[in-house]
Scaffold this active site. Structure first.
Site, short mmCIF file in Angstrom:
data_model
loop_
_atom_site.label_atom_id
_atom_site.label_comp_id
_atom_site.label_asym_id
_atom_site.label_seq_id
_atom_site.Cartn_x
_atom_site.Cartn_y
_atom_site.Cartn_z
N GLN A 37 1.33 -0.26 -0.25
CA GLN A 37 0.42 -0.87 0.72
C GLN A 37 -0.59 -1.80 0.05
OE1 GLN A 37 0.32 2.52 4.16
NE2 GLN A 37 -1.21 2.77 2.57
N ASN A 66 -1.96 -2.01 4.55
CA ASN A 66 -2.70 -0.83 4.11
C ASN A 66 -3.15 -0.02 5.33
OD1 ASN A 66 -4.11 1.08 2.71
ND2 ASN A 66 -5.89 -0.23 2.32
N ASP A 92 0.55 11.97 -4.17
CA ASP A 92 -0.43 10.92 -4.39
C ASP A 92 0.09 9.93 -5.43
OD1 ASP A 92 -2.57 11.03 -2.70
OD2 ASP A 92 -3.78 12.34 -3.97
N ASP A 94 -2.15 8.23 -7.79
CA ASP A 94 -2.93 8.27 -9.03
C ASP A 94 -2.91 9.67 -9.64
OD1 ASP A 94 -4.36 9.23 -6.88
OD2 ASP A 94 -6.29 8.46 -7.58
N ASP A 144 -4.27 15.70 6.04
CA ASP A 144 -3.54 16.85 5.51
C ASP A 144 -3.99 18.16 6.15
OD1 ASP A 144 -6.06 16.75 4.31
OD2 ASP A 144 -5.29 16.49 2.27
#
Length: 386
Positions: free
Chosen positions: A204, A233, A260, A262, A372
């Site tokens: 994104q 995004n 994720d 990162d 989540d």
């Protein structure tokens, strides 16, 4: 047919800070009811490769650690597996000891084997006394000379309930270097790729993963397993919802594994979570833990809950978190031996069965917060646990 539930592994990286998560050769004591490490003998030079290590003469190494102990209580509670087989391979004069713990962290020795030469020690273990908690692990004690540890696995002859693997869904925004590192770690892990049907990388951002150095090589290695999807995004929720939708439309997986961007992953954990989901007695959301990327042995949370008043998510036993495994390893931390139930799991790494997706729908369009927690609460109301 024999199925591997867990491989005993060592760190992917040559980082001494990671060693306490995999093996514990230290001597511990207790002062004022707190664990104290009284030695510092762990050495990266004794880790020979991903599956083997040297146990120095006269030393004892415990595999009662975060990554290599077997979480017996969770397997007993959430699956119908009741018999597990441990195989340990060594070369040289050694003692192999198998231990278990209860929900209070009290350990008990189960078996002891004296071995020499090239040896394969097998242990049949029954999962019927771990309702409130407990792990199983093994130690190796080297006698008068060094011992080569040549690997170990936890296996079962029990067949999984769900036959297919998972599709991975990675959402990213301008983290191409991390994504290429994750893809490379996966490409180097054939055991994990065996249970990964597809990798959806939802890009994104404006700094594209496909333009990152090293991407072309790893994409060629992953081949048709990897699919890059460009979209605006829409936040973490929008990216993960796209991965959910693609997984449902392809209908080639029994799960979507959300990751994720990162992060640094442990591929064996990806394989284990998918394996656990395949064996779960009912469709179950399977969460994974998050460690500090800059302080690697530090765990942020073990289980997470949502309070009704005030309505907010938090760590269970948050006063005890984060937990540093270099300060108190698994065997020295009674809290982590109890079976802790969660309301939800963060989507840094979370396995969701497609059966749940079909029943309760996709992620809430919340951009980056609460998606989540809300999803797991919604699934819980529909009868699906986390």
């Amino acid at each position: 047919m024999t199925h591997v539930l867990q491989n005993v592994v060592f760190p992917l990286e040559r980082d001494p800070d990671l060693l306490p998560l995999y093996a514990d050769p230290e001597t511990w004591s207790v002062i004022d009811e707190e664990p104290v490490r009284v030695s510092s003998v762990a050495h990266l030079g004794n880790v020979l490769d991903r599956r083997s290590a040297r146990v120095v003469a006269g030393r004892r190494v415990s595999f009662g650690t975060y990554f290599n102990a077997f979480p017996a209580s969770y397997w007993q509670h959430w699956t119908s597996v009741r018999r597990v087989h441990l195989t340990v391979r060594t070369t040289g004069p050694a003692t192999v000891l198998v231990y278990r713990s209860n929900g209070s962290g009290v350990k008990q020795r189960l078996e002891t084997r004296e071995v020499d030469g090239e040896a394969e020690s097998s242990f049949d273990l029954v999962l019927d006394q771990y309702s409130d908690g407990g792990w199983i692990w093994f130690d190796i004690v080297a006698d008068e000379s060094n011992v080569l540890f040549r690997g170990a696995e936890w296996t079962t002859d029990h067949e999984p309930i769900r036959p297919r693997g998972a599709s991975l869904g990675i959402t990213t925004f301008n983290k191409p270097d991390y994504c290429v590192a994750t893809l490379t770690d996966l490409a180097n892990a054939p055991e994990a790729l065996e249970v990964i049907e597809r990798i959806y990388l939802i890009d994104q951002g404006t700094a594209l993963v496909s333009d990152q150095e090293g991407y072309a090589d790893v994409a060629a290695r992953l081949g048709d397993k990897l699919r890059i999807i460009r979209q605006p995004n829409l936040g973490g929720s929008g990216g993960f919802a796209r991965a959910m939708l693609e997984t449902l439309d392809a209908d080639e997986s029994d799960f979507v594994q959300l990751l994720d961007d990162d992060v640094r992953i442990e591929p064996e954990s990806v394989r284990r979570s998918i394996t656990f989901g395949r064996y779960a007695s009912e469709p179950t959301i399977v969460g994974a833990h998050m460690f500090d990327l800059l302080d690697r042995p530090k765990l942020h949370a073990w289980a997470e809950v949502v309070d009704e008043q005030p309505f907010m998510w938090r760590n269970l036993f948050q006063e005890r978190m984060p937990h540093d495994f270099s300060v108190a390893n698994l065997r020295q931390t009674p809290l982590l031996h109890a079976r802790l139930d969660a309301d939800y799991n963060g989507w840094w790494m979370c396995l969701i069965p497609t059966a749940i997706l079909r029943d309760v729908g996709l992620a809430l369009p919340a951009f980056i917060k609460w998606d989540d927690a809300e999803y797991c609460l919604r699934a819980g109301e529909a009868g699906y646990p986390t």
